[in-house]
Design a protein around this motif. Structure first.
Motif, short mmCIF file in Angstrom:
data_model
loop_
_atom_site.label_atom_id
_atom_site.label_comp_id
_atom_site.label_asym_id
_atom_site.label_seq_id
_atom_site.Cartn_x
_atom_site.Cartn_y
_atom_site.Cartn_z
N VAL A 166 41.04 44.26 33.10
CA VAL A 166 39.92 43.64 33.82
C VAL A 166 39.01 42.92 32.83
CG1 VAL A 166 37.86 44.09 35.22
CG2 VAL A 166 40.01 45.21 35.79
N SER A 198 35.38 34.79 37.91
CA SER A 198 36.59 34.03 38.19
C SER A 198 36.32 32.57 37.89
CB SER A 198 37.03 34.21 39.65
OG SER A 198 36.03 33.71 40.51
N TRP A 243 32.33 41.06 37.74
CA TRP A 243 33.52 40.25 37.95
C TRP A 243 33.20 38.80 37.61
CZ3 TRP A 243 38.34 40.93 37.82
CH2 TRP A 243 39.23 39.95 38.26
N ILE A 260 38.14 38.93 32.99
CA ILE A 260 36.75 38.47 33.09
C ILE A 260 36.40 37.58 31.90
CG2 ILE A 260 34.33 39.21 33.00
CD1 ILE A 260 35.18 41.67 34.67
N LYS A 300 39.99 49.69 46.04
CA LYS A 300 40.17 48.79 44.91
C LYS A 300 41.58 48.88 44.34
CE LYS A 300 35.84 47.59 44.89
NZ LYS A 300 35.43 46.31 45.37
#
Length: 156
Positions: free
Chosen positions: A113, A55, A53, A117, A93
């Motif tokens: 996703v 952010s 992941w 990312i 999730k």
């Protein structure tokens, strides 16, 4: 990796170098990126050298927002996903919920996703001055991991 001392100020290029170093050594780590005075700019979580992941500050768009924007889910469906997620207190999730509700196929979710990312890492790489620190990674979903190449990153 770095210990408890104050991390030096470096450019965003150093983030790329660290990511590839972590990938080469197959480390599991949380890479925290801060501005020179300590404000958080973002995070990259890696597990056994793969990105789990990332952010970045200012990345206001959630994956549910992206799904809504592209018409993959309706407002009502997004609310149902959020309600289910909260009911499971984050132990289920979002991607799993979407698939169980037959709203988004696993391949589409993985694609979104990856995009999210990639955008976060690109934003962090664009920073002029940062401090990088390392911590232990959180518990992650081992089914959704990406190599740096899969995210479109090239070593310099």
């Amino acid at each position: 990796m770095e210990g408890d001392r104050v991390a030096p100020v470096v450019s965003g290029v150093a983030i790329r170098e660290k990511l590839f170093e972590i990938e080469r050594h197959r480390r599991s780590v949380t890479l925290d990126v801060n501005d020179p005075v300590g404000g958080s700019l973002g995070t990259v979580v890696m597990f056994e050298g793969k990105v789990a992941w990332a952010s970045a500050k200012g990345q206001a768009r959630t994956l549910l927002d992206v799904l809504l924007d592209h018409g993959y889910v309706t407002q009502e469906e997004a609310a149902q996903v959020t309600e289910t997620y909260r009911a499971h207190q984050g132990h289920k999730k979002i991607g799993q919920i979407l698939e169980e509700l037959k709203l988004v196929h696993a391949a589409r979710w993985s694609e979104l996703v990856t995009l999210q990312i990639r955008r976060a890492i690109e934003a962090l790489l664009a920073e002029k001055e940062v401090r990088i620190s390392f911590g232990a990674p959180p518990v992650i979903d081992r089914e959704v991991l990406f190599t740096l190449k899969e995210l479109g990153l090239k070593e310099v």
